[in-house]
Write a protein that holds these residues in place. Structure first.
Motif, PDB file in Angstrom:
ATOM      1  N   VAL A 147       4.182  -4.115   8.512  1.00  0.00           N
ATOM      2  CA  VAL A 147       3.925  -5.300   7.705  1.00  0.00           C
ATOM      3  C   VAL A 147       3.045  -6.231   8.520  1.00  0.00           C
ATOM      4  O   VAL A 147       3.392  -6.595   9.646  1.00  0.00           O
ATOM      5  N   SER A 148       1.898  -6.601   7.971  1.00  0.00           N
ATOM      6  CA  SER A 148       1.007  -7.539   8.667  1.00  0.00           C
ATOM      7  C   SER A 148       0.899  -8.826   7.850  1.00  0.00           C
ATOM      8  O   SER A 148       1.260  -8.859   6.672  1.00  0.00           O
TER       9      SER A 148
ATOM     10  N   PHE B  26       5.849   3.559   0.556  1.00  0.00           N
ATOM     11  CA  PHE B  26       4.977   2.513   1.072  1.00  0.00           C
ATOM     12  C   PHE B  26       4.511   2.951   2.452  1.00  0.00           C
ATOM     13  O   PHE B  26       5.307   3.455   3.248  1.00  0.00           O
ATOM     14  N   VAL B  27       3.244   2.755   2.746  1.00  0.00           N
ATOM     15  CA  VAL B  27       2.729   3.051   4.081  1.00  0.00           C
ATOM     16  C   VAL B  27       2.395   1.763   4.837  1.00  0.00           C
ATOM     17  O   VAL B  27       2.257   1.788   6.057  1.00  0.00           O
ATOM     18  N   ALA B  28       2.283   0.651   4.111  1.00  0.00           N
ATOM     19  CA  ALA B  28       2.008  -0.636   4.747  1.00  0.00           C
ATOM     20  C   ALA B  28       2.158  -1.746   3.713  1.00  0.00           C
ATOM     21  O   ALA B  28       2.141  -1.489   2.508  1.00  0.00           O
ATOM     22  N   ALA B  29       2.286  -2.941   4.209  1.00  0.00           N
ATOM     23  CA  ALA B  29       2.258  -4.131   3.356  1.00  0.00           C
ATOM     24  C   ALA B  29       1.503  -5.214   4.100  1.00  0.00           C
ATOM     25  O   ALA B  29       1.570  -5.311   5.336  1.00  0.00           O
TER      26      ALA B  29
ATOM     27  N   ILE C   2       0.862  -1.175   0.000  1.00  0.00           N
ATOM     28  CA  ILE C   2       0.000   0.000   0.000  1.00  0.00           C
ATOM     29  C   ILE C   2       0.899   1.226   0.000  1.00  0.00           C
ATOM     30  O   ILE C   2       1.705   1.416   0.910  1.00  0.00           O
ATOM     31  N   GLY C   3       0.775   2.008  -1.053  1.00  0.00           N
ATOM     32  CA  GLY C   3       1.613   3.189  -1.186  1.00  0.00           C
ATOM     33  C   GLY C   3       0.789   4.451  -1.250  1.00  0.00           C
ATOM     34  O   GLY C   3      -0.436   4.410  -1.394  1.00  0.00           O
TER      35      GLY C   3
END
Length: 154
Positions: A147-148, A106-109, A95-96
């Motif tokens: 990162v989840s 990137f703000v999350a993966a 998620i960018g």
């Protein structure tokens, strides 16, 4: 004392159409990655930024590296725990965000592996391994975004 590991690669821009960067649209955003003894990886910019959609871009490679590192540690920890994994496939989501200036990050993966276990009764133990991986995975320990993991078991 920590043991040092050196990693090398050569990045070479291949997008000079003959006029170099004389104008914003005068060149291609393509390059190749070479690492001694390994196949060449042909790359381009994200298609939204004028890149070739048929080639890997830096964002693809970062997300793939994160997912692969997680997978390799999962397999290692599962083996150590006596859990037999017979299949592993991930479809991670990065998620960018892009600012008006064009700066992005990137703000999350979210890693979304589907893992096949020889014994389905090992799913709870296997699921607990994911929390340990971010303590040791070289790539996950190097990124600053969260990162989840949303694993499913077959």
């Amino acid at each position: 004392m920590a043991k040092r590991h050196d990693f090398t690669a050569a990045i070479e821009w291949t997008g000079n159409r003959g006029a170099g960067t004389s104008g914003y649209r005068a060149y291609d955003r393509t390059w190749r990655v070479t690492t001694p003894g390994k196949p060449v990886i042909h790359c381009s910019n994200d298609p939204a930024l004028g890149g070739d959609p048929g080639l890997h871009n830096p964002e693809d490679m970062l997300l793939s590296a994160l997912s692969a590192c997680h997978m390799l540690w999962f397999l290692h920890l599962a083996s150590d725990a006596g859990i037999t994994v017979t299949g592993y496939r991930d479809e991670p989501l990065g998620i960018g965000e892009s600012e008006a200036s064009g700066a992005g990050r990137f703000v999350a993966a979210v890693l979304r592996p589907t893992i096949t276990l020889a014994d389905p009764g090992d799913a709870d133990r296997a699921d607990r391994l994911h929390g340990e991986i971010h303590k040791v995975c070289f790539i996950a320990r190097s990124v600053t975004f969260p990162v989840s993991v949303e694993a499913t078991y077959a």
